[in-house]
Every structure is written in C-alpha cells, then in structure tokens.
Write an enzyme that holds these catalytic residues in place. Structure first.
Site, PDB file in Angstrom:
ATOM      1  N   THR A 105      46.804  51.003  46.883  1.00 37.17           N
ATOM      2  CA  THR A 105      45.614  51.672  46.331  1.00 37.17           C
ATOM      3  C   THR A 105      45.587  53.171  46.672  1.00 37.17           C
ATOM      4  OG1 THR A 105      44.425  50.802  48.262  1.00 37.17           O
ATOM      5  CG2 THR A 105      44.120  49.632  46.202  1.00 37.17           C
ATOM      6  N   LYS A 119      29.961  26.489   4.544  1.00 38.43           N
ATOM      7  CA  LYS A 119      30.883  27.624   4.714  1.00 38.43           C
ATOM      8  C   LYS A 119      30.619  28.671   3.652  1.00 38.43           C
ATOM      9  CE  LYS A 119      34.433  29.002   2.834  1.00 38.43           C
ATOM     10  NZ  LYS A 119      35.630  29.042   1.983  1.00 38.43           N
ATOM     11  N   ARG A 177      47.900  37.247  42.152  1.00 34.42           N
ATOM     12  CA  ARG A 177      47.194  36.044  42.564  1.00 34.42           C
ATOM     13  C   ARG A 177      46.470  35.342  41.407  1.00 34.42           C
ATOM     14  NH1 ARG A 177      44.441  39.342  47.427  1.00 34.42           N
ATOM     15  NH2 ARG A 177      45.041  41.022  46.022  1.00 34.42           N
ATOM     16  N   ASP A 223      38.623  45.366  39.616  1.00 40.02           N
ATOM     17  CA  ASP A 223      38.425  43.915  39.764  1.00 40.02           C
ATOM     18  C   ASP A 223      37.127  43.571  40.477  1.00 40.02           C
ATOM     19  OD1 ASP A 223      39.102  44.667  42.341  1.00 40.02           O
ATOM     20  OD2 ASP A 223      40.612  43.095  42.636  1.00 40.02           O
ATOM     21  N   ASN A 238      40.332  38.360  42.772  1.00 36.88           N
ATOM     22  CA  ASN A 238      41.787  38.376  42.927  1.00 36.88           C
ATOM     23  C   ASN A 238      42.443  37.110  42.403  1.00 36.88           C
ATOM     24  OD1 ASN A 238      41.825  40.918  44.225  1.00 36.88           O
ATOM     25  ND2 ASN A 238      41.177  39.943  46.123  1.00 36.88           N
ATOM     26  N   ASN A 255      35.566  23.001  -3.699  1.00 36.47           N
ATOM     27  CA  ASN A 255      35.729  24.453  -3.891  1.00 36.47           C
ATOM     28  C   ASN A 255      37.176  24.913  -3.926  1.00 36.47           C
ATOM     29  OD1 ASN A 255      36.037  23.799  -1.157  1.00 36.47           O
ATOM     30  ND2 ASN A 255      35.524  25.878  -0.524  1.00 36.47           N
ATOM     31  N   LYS A 296      45.188  41.592  35.389  1.00 37.95           N
ATOM     32  CA  LYS A 296      43.977  41.151  36.087  1.00 37.95           C
ATOM     33  C   LYS A 296      42.698  41.771  35.537  1.00 37.95           C
ATOM     34  CE  LYS A 296      43.176  42.273  40.518  1.00 37.95           C
ATOM     35  NZ  LYS A 296      43.180  42.087  41.979  1.00 37.95           N
ATOM     36  N   LEU A 354      40.656  51.996  39.672  1.00 34.37           N
ATOM     37  CA  LEU A 354      41.998  51.500  39.988  1.00 34.37           C
ATOM     38  C   LEU A 354      42.267  50.231  39.184  1.00 34.37           C
ATOM     39  CD1 LEU A 354      42.042  52.025  43.852  1.00 34.37           C
ATOM     40  CD2 LEU A 354      42.675  53.615  42.034  1.00 34.37           C
ATOM     41  N   GLU A 399      42.842  45.926  56.977  1.00 30.91           N
ATOM     42  CA  GLU A 399      43.069  44.902  55.952  1.00 30.91           C
ATOM     43  C   GLU A 399      43.185  43.531  56.610  1.00 30.91           C
ATOM     44  OE1 GLU A 399      43.039  45.303  52.465  1.00 30.91           O
ATOM     45  OE2 GLU A 399      42.113  47.075  53.334  1.00 30.91           O
TER      46      GLU A 399
HETATM   47  C1  UD1 Z   1      41.219  45.960  48.303  1.00 30.21           C
HETATM   48  C2  UD1 Z   1      41.059  46.742  49.604  1.00 30.21           C
HETATM   49  C3  UD1 Z   1      40.235  45.914  50.574  1.00 30.21           C
HETATM   50  C4  UD1 Z   1      38.898  45.538  49.961  1.00 30.21           C
HETATM   51  C5  UD1 Z   1      39.095  44.855  48.604  1.00 30.21           C
HETATM   52  C6  UD1 Z   1      37.766  44.699  47.890  1.00 30.21           C
HETATM   53  C7  UD1 Z   1      43.068  48.090  49.855  1.00 30.21           C
HETATM   54  C8  UD1 Z   1      44.365  48.234  50.548  1.00 30.21           C
HETATM   55  N1  UD1 Z   1      42.339  47.022  50.163  1.00 30.21           N
HETATM   56  O1  UD1 Z   1      41.976  44.793  48.597  1.00 30.21           O
HETATM   57  O2  UD1 Z   1      39.992  46.657  51.775  1.00 30.21           O
HETATM   58  O3  UD1 Z   1      38.182  44.695  50.843  1.00 30.21           O
HETATM   59  O4  UD1 Z   1      39.938  45.630  47.740  1.00 30.21           O
HETATM   60  O5  UD1 Z   1      37.884  43.952  46.725  1.00 30.21           O
HETATM   61  O6  UD1 Z   1      42.692  48.940  49.066  1.00 30.21           O
HETATM   62  N2  UD1 Z   1      45.703  48.751  42.365  1.00 30.21           N
HETATM   63  C9  UD1 Z   1      46.383  49.776  41.732  1.00 30.21           C
HETATM   64  N3  UD1 Z   1      47.593  50.144  42.193  1.00 30.21           N
HETATM   65  C10 UD1 Z   1      48.198  49.565  43.274  1.00 30.21           C
HETATM   66  C11 UD1 Z   1      47.494  48.525  43.927  1.00 30.21           C
HETATM   67  C12 UD1 Z   1      46.253  48.145  43.453  1.00 30.21           C
HETATM   68  O7  UD1 Z   1      45.879  50.341  40.773  1.00 30.21           O
HETATM   69  O8  UD1 Z   1      49.291  49.971  43.616  1.00 30.21           O
HETATM   70  C13 UD1 Z   1      44.390  48.349  41.855  1.00 30.21           C
HETATM   71  C14 UD1 Z   1      44.338  46.905  41.403  1.00 30.21           C
HETATM   72  O9  UD1 Z   1      44.610  46.806  40.027  1.00 30.21           O
HETATM   73  C15 UD1 Z   1      42.905  46.504  41.720  1.00 30.21           C
HETATM   74  C16 UD1 Z   1      42.495  47.434  42.852  1.00 30.21           C
HETATM   75  O10 UD1 Z   1      43.453  48.467  42.891  1.00 30.21           O
HETATM   76  O11 UD1 Z   1      42.036  46.716  40.636  1.00 30.21           O
HETATM   77  C17 UD1 Z   1      42.464  46.737  44.201  1.00 30.21           C
HETATM   78  O12 UD1 Z   1      43.736  46.139  44.455  1.00 30.21           O
HETATM   79  P1  UD1 Z   1      43.848  44.678  45.026  1.00 30.21           P
HETATM   80  O13 UD1 Z   1      45.280  44.329  45.116  1.00 30.21           O
HETATM   81  O14 UD1 Z   1      42.942  43.770  44.312  1.00 30.21           O
HETATM   82  O15 UD1 Z   1      43.314  44.910  46.520  1.00 30.21           O
HETATM   83  P2  UD1 Z   1      42.625  43.842  47.452  1.00 30.21           P
HETATM   84  O16 UD1 Z   1      43.673  43.034  48.122  1.00 30.21           O
HETATM   85  O17 UD1 Z   1      41.563  43.121  46.732  1.00 30.21           O
HETATM   86 MG    MG Z   2      41.069  42.946  44.760  1.00 30.92          MG
END
Ligand code: UD1
Ligand code: MG
Length: 457
Positions: free
Chosen positions: A79, A351, A16, A103, A228, A386, A23, A9, A155
């Site tokens: 997600t 150099k 943030r 991430d 994040n 040079n 990110k 993902l 969450e």
């Molecule tokens: C998410 C989890 C949380 C977990 C945490 C661990 C969810 C709702 N929550 O929260 O339970 O503890 O990761 O680090 O999943 N992304 C997409 N598309 C979207 C939203 C997000 O591709 O629409 C990707 C982001 O780029 C990222 C990853 O999903 O790489 C996670 O998204 P992020 O917003 O970081 O979720 P967290 O708040 O960290």
């Molecule tokens: Mg995250």
C-alpha cells in the site's frame, strides 16, 4: 479551507477473494465496492481524486472511468508503494490527502468528513481513522504509548502476541499533510512478514520525526469493514442491506422481515408501502404509495403504481399502473406497460405488451408483442401466437373484447372492439368490431357410439 485530495487504493488483485473479478469490482448490493467509495467521497469537497490501479486496471477504469484520474501501479509491492505512484501528481500540491482503500465500501461520507475535520482541527501531519473491532483478526493494530498517543501501526502478520490482543484497528483510511506523506514514504522499507511496503509505516516514521500524528476513533466498527474475502463480502452486503432497509422504514415503509428483504440503492419507495418477506427490488425501481409487494417478488427497473399488489412474481423493465394486481406467479418481461386496475393472475407471462386500464388476464396466458385496450378480458389459457420461428408479430385487441378460454390469436391480427372470441378458437384473421368469432371444428355427437367401442374390446 486547506485543499483536499483523495487517493483510492485499488491495484491489488484480491487473492483472498479467489475470483476472476478484481476485488474492488465485487459488488455490494449490486454496486462495485470502489464505486461505493467514490460515491461516499463525493460528500467531502475534493480538489482531485486519483485511483491507483494495477490488477485489472482496464476493467476498473471502465467502471469508474470518468469520475477521477488514474495512475498505474505496475507491480503490487504494497500500500505504501501504491501511494508513491501518485507522488508526481500530488507532492507539490499543498493540502490534505485522504487515502482510502477500494475494499472498504461501507465507510460513509459523514465519517470521511469527520476524519477531515478532526485532522484539520488538530493540525496533525497524519490522522488515522481507527475503530474498535470485536474480532480484529487480519487488521493492522493501532499501538499507543503510555500517554495514549498513537505510536505506530503493526500489521497482523508482524504483531507480537501482546499486540495481537489490541482491539483498536487501522481502517486503512488516513488523512495526511501532502508534503509530509511523500517525504515519509521515501523511508518506508519492505522489511516485514509480507515483504511489502506498508503505508501504515508512515505513521511511525512521522512520529519518530516528531511530527504530530493523531487518530480519529469512529464509534461504528461495522462501517469500517475491509472486504478481503467472500465472508467479509457477505457481511458488507448484510450491513448495507440493513442500512438501506432501515432508511426506508424510517421513511414510512413497512418491511415485515428486514433480514429477508433486499432493496437496491437506487430504489425509491413511497410511504405506506408494505414489503413482505423474500422481496428483491433492483435497479431503478419506484414503488408508489400504498402498494403491497411480495412475498417473494423480484422487481427490476420498474415502476409500480399506487395501491397495487404484487405477489410472488417477477417484473422486469416495466410499468404497472395504480391499483393493479399481479400474481401470484406472474412474469412481466421487459417493455410491458400495464394500466390502472389491471389484473394479471397466476402463471401468466406478459412480454413487450401494453395492457389498458381495467383489463384482466387472470390465468395461464402468454401475452407477447400485444396491444390490449381497456376493459378486455382474456380467458384462461388464451395466448398470443407472436412468433413464426423467424419474426415476431403484433396482436391488437381493442377495448372491451372478451377472448374465450384457450384461444390462439395468431399474429399479426386485430380483434375489433366489443367483440367476443369463442373459447378454443384459433384466430388468424382480423375480427371486425362487435362480432362473435368462432374458429374451431364443430362438435359432432355420435349417440350410442360408446357401446360399439366397448364391444371391440
Ligand atoms: C490494510 C492495512 C491494514 C488495515 C486494513 C484495513 C496495509 C499494509 N495494511 O490491510 O493495516 O487494517 O487494510 O482494511 O496497508 N493495494 C494496492 N496496491 C498494493 C497493495 C494493495 O493498490 O500493492 C490496495 C488493494 O487493492 C486494497 C487496498 O490497497 O484496495 C488495501 O490492500 P489489502 O491487501 O486489502 O490490505 P489489508 O491486508 O486489508
Ligand atoms: Mg483489505
């Protein structure tokens, strides 16, 4: 063995981070986070990897382009919604899909492998990778029932006070049975604090459908850090740095102050090298045995030969031979090749030059576009001239030449072997071998002249 697939993902903007850079492209020890994830995933045998991209899709594809397939998530609705974008590609493939966030750069291939094995062994429809976080703020919490079975994930923003006290967190990594995953995703809603379709909701949906759900609790929370914001980014950097430094130390490298030593992932260091504080080693750098580096050396894409000593200096895209001494305060710029026993002293810049074995440039010199033979001594403050403002020219200094202090060698020019250049000379013509060349105004002493000046005052 069941077939294994992966979904990464990486579509979120990463609000943030407060950054122009998406990110998952933020680097940790110089490598984008999503690339760390790709590299670690390569440990498990995968049939196919699909990365979900959205924000900055082009840049993400440019970075990891040839390593996986991509699907676009046009709108970042959560997600769960992100994983739905791969439905067409994966829903009819039988097997297990690991979902990982772009991430979480510190999770190792071994942990991914352990998660797969746990999932396969228990025969679960879903297995969450969880960890105990000393401070779980921001993470989804793993809620278990009286029998200690996983019930659901809540969450942070949706959690009750009691749920917030739970320290077991969802790392954002899961193994799913493919078909079960895409069926359950149909039922995920966005009725929550963030108005998003949460992937973790799949757990409760499967549980309610009496499917088996389990958790694999990894003992190492540090590894599961989700990045994040920039505070977490610095933590990731620190953890990764520690991991790299410890692996070098275990391989026989002495690192005097690991907290203040920064070594890139692709750096190779042989045993009995000593690294002093403040040293930064980047890119494809190799340090051969018994070398001593630092304090405060920055070396990028370079090779340092056996037993060489590099003090407070910057070396870039260059090769240094064995038993060489560089610095303190030297700068070796790209495309420089220095031989064995070469000595480059303080405030010397080199150099795009070759310097042969046993040659010395001990103080305050500029050597640019030069080919210097063996056994040459360049006096203090001597430089190659040079550049004429438009073009660069080459200076050749053959074996065993002695260049006197503060000389200017105006290129193109060749100093023949075994020659001497008198101190303070400005040389703009070739010097034949075994000569002494003097190119400076003759000294005139006017005896008694000082008293005349004094009288004028
Ligand atoms: C998410 C989890 C949380 C977990 C945490 C661990 C969810 C709702 N929550 O929260 O339970 O503890 O990761 O680090 O999943 N992304 C997409 N598309 C979207 C939203 C997000 O591709 O629409 C990707 C982001 O780029 C990222 C990853 O999903 O790489 C996670 O998204 P992020 O917003 O970081 O979720 P967290 O708040 O960290
Ligand atoms: Mg995250």
């Amino acid at each position: 063995m069941t077939k294994r697939f992966a979904v990464i993902l990486a579509a979120g903007q990463g609000t943030r981070m407060k950054s122009k850079l998406y990110k998952v492209l933020h680097p940790v020890v110089g490598k984008p986070m999503v690339q760390h994830v790709m590299d670690q995933l390569s440990v498990v045998q995968l049939e196919e990897t699909v990365t979900v991209v959205g924000f900055g899709a082009e840049k993400v594809i440019e970075t990891i382009g040839d390593q996986c397939n991509f699907v676009i998530q046009e709108e970042q609705l959560g997600t769960g919604h992100a994983v739905l974008q791969v439905e067409e590609l994966l829903k009819n493939r039988e097997g297990t899909t690991i979902v990982v966030c772009g991430d979480t750069p510190l999770i190792t291939g071994e942990t991914y492998q352990a998660l797969f094995e746990h999932h396969e062994k228990t025969g679960s429809k879903a297995t969450i990778l969880t960890a105990i976080a000393p401070n779980p703020t921001g993470y989804g919490r793993v809620i278990r029932n009286a029998e200690n079975e996983v019930e659901r994930i809540v969450e942070h923003k949706d959690a009750s006070t009691e749920e917030l006290s739970v320290k077991e967190i969802n790392t954002g990594t899961y193994c799913f049975d493919n078909q079960a995953l895409f069926q359950a995703l149909q039922h995920v809603s966005n009725d929550n604090a963030q108005g998003e379709y949460y992937l973790p909701d799949v757990i409760e949906i499967l549980k309610d459908a009496s499917e088996s759900v389990s958790a694999y609790l990894t003992p190492d929370f540090e590894e599961t850090l989700g990045v994040n914001d920039r505070v977490a980014l610095a933590q990731a950097e620190k953890t990764m740095k520690k991991r790299i430094n410890e692996s070098h130390m275990r391989n026989g490298v002495t690192i005097i102050d690991p907290d203040n030593t920064y070594i890139g992932l692709d750096v190779i260091i042989e045993s009995d090298v000593v690294i002093h504080p403040g040293t930064v080693l980047h890119g494809k750098t190799t340090i051969h045995a018994d070398a001593e580096i630092g304090p405060y050396a920055e070396i990028t894409n370079s090779t340092i030969g056996e037993g060489s000593v590099i003090k407070q200096s910057v070396i870039t895209d260059s090769q240094i031979g064995e038993q060489a001494e560089i610095g303190p305060y030297a700068r070796i710029r790209p495309e420089s090749i220095l031989g064995n026993n070469v000595k480059i002293g303080h405030f010397v810049e080199v150099k795009k030059s070759t310097i042969g074995n046993d040659s010395k440039v001990p103080h305050l010199s500029y050597i640019g576009d030069a080919k210097i033979g063996t056994g040459v001594n360049i006096g203090c403050g001597a430089i190659t001239v040079n550049y004429d403002g438009m073009n660069k020219f080459e200076t050749k200094i053959e074996d065993n030449v002695f260049v006197g202090c503060n000389s200017n060698l105006i290129a193109p020019v060749t100093i023949g072997k075994d020659s001497y250049i008198a101190a303070g000379s400005t040389i703009n013509q070739d010097v034949p071998e075994e000569s002494l060349s003097i190119a400076r105004a003759r000294q005139l002493n006017k005896e008694g002249y000082a008293s005349k000046i004094k009288k004028r005052k």
